[in-house]
Enzyme design. Sequence first.
Site, short mmCIF file in Angstrom:
data_model
loop_
_atom_site.label_atom_id
_atom_site.label_comp_id
_atom_site.label_asym_id
_atom_site.label_seq_id
_atom_site.Cartn_x
_atom_site.Cartn_y
_atom_site.Cartn_z
N LYS A 128 1.03 -1.03 0.02
CA LYS A 128 -0.04 0.11 0.16
C LYS A 128 0.88 1.07 0.04
O LYS A 128 0.22 2.58 -0.73
CB LYS A 128 -0.49 0.09 0.83
CG LYS A 128 -1.64 1.26 1.43
CD LYS A 128 -2.21 1.25 3.06
CE LYS A 128 -0.83 2.31 3.85
NZ LYS A 128 -1.64 3.11 4.93
N CYS A 178 -24.88 3.57 7.41
CA CYS A 178 -26.40 3.60 6.14
C CYS A 178 -27.09 4.33 6.59
O CYS A 178 -27.72 4.70 5.11
CB CYS A 178 -26.44 2.26 6.45
SG CYS A 178 -25.07 1.02 6.76
N CYS A 207 -26.23 7.05 4.57
CA CYS A 207 -25.44 6.95 2.99
C CYS A 207 -25.78 6.44 2.00
O CYS A 207 -27.34 6.41 1.35
CB CYS A 207 -25.19 5.64 3.18
SG CYS A 207 -23.37 5.08 2.01
N CYS A 228 -26.27 -1.59 -1.75
CA CYS A 228 -25.09 -1.94 -0.81
C CYS A 228 -25.81 -3.47 -0.56
O CYS A 228 -26.39 -3.34 0.77
CB CYS A 228 -24.55 -0.87 -0.04
SG CYS A 228 -23.14 -1.72 1.04
S1 SF4 Z 1 -21.59 1.38 1.74
FE1 SF4 Z 1 -22.98 -0.35 2.90
S2 SF4 Z 1 -22.30 -0.25 4.48
FE2 SF4 Z 1 -21.32 1.01 3.75
S3 SF4 Z 1 -22.23 2.89 4.68
FE3 SF4 Z 1 -23.20 3.11 2.55
S4 SF4 Z 1 -24.75 1.00 3.34
FE4 SF4 Z 1 -23.72 1.25 4.92
#
Ligand code: SF4
Length: 282
Positions: free
Chosen positions: A187, A264, A267, A273
Amino acid sequence: MQASRIQGVQDPREGKKSHGPAKRQRKTQKLSVAYEASDDEKGEGAKLPEAPGWEPPDWQQQLVNIRTMRSGKDAPVDQLGAEHCFDPSAPPKVRRYQVLLSLMLSSQTKDQVTAGAMERLRARGLTVDSILQTDDSTLGALIYPVGFWRSKVKFIKQTSAILQQRYGGDIPSSVAELVALPGVGPKMAHLAMAVAWGAVSGIAVDTHVHRIANRLGWTKTATKSPEKTRAALEAWLPRELWSEINGLLVGFGQQTCLPIHPRCHTCLNRSLCPAARSRGGP
Ligand code: SF4
């Protein structure tokens, strides 16, 4: 840590432009015509174009959503990442050394702690020579409390000695040579190539990128290590996006897709997701 190239540093992988004779160009064009399919080949039995490889079903929209969520550029990585830790007025090879050092300090360490250690080191004039002239206990006190600071003192000293002996105080310009240095992992090597040399050598996968790629289903099967995630991502993600992914996902992981209790409900990817759905999301 987001990749942004040190100004004025030439990409070591950029070759000179070809100025070959026109005669050679004409020959190349002729060859490509020779490989065009004949009428017979276009008929029954002709080879079909290869099917595109696997890619995650919703990745483009997921990426757009993450860019939107990250548009404020206000995550710790945006102000304190490796591209912000070197002295911009230092000579190029000193800047590159400082980039590598900040990456070595950053493993298992919050960006704020790495930035603090770099500030203390830079206040004394941070070069290969200055580090080699600093005794271990002083160096330890300067970088404390970065994670595994005792081991890092040893690795920084060993790596600095190698850089002085083999590379004239500069850092090497290939991933293979970088990962051969004590305390430098893949990395760090890919980020050093991006930030110090302005070269895209691969996707830099840390714990945030590893976790989020698995949650979003960006690996064909679940992966157990950042290196496996890197290979899985590089198999499908267009190369022009490789340098963007690290900074984008690290900040997203610091602010929204947290290791424990990801947010989430705020999000934009919650309906796309698999990890949100498996937690009983929308
Ligand atoms: S990417 Fe998926 S797991 Fe991550 S915060 Fe968004 S909804 Fe939740």
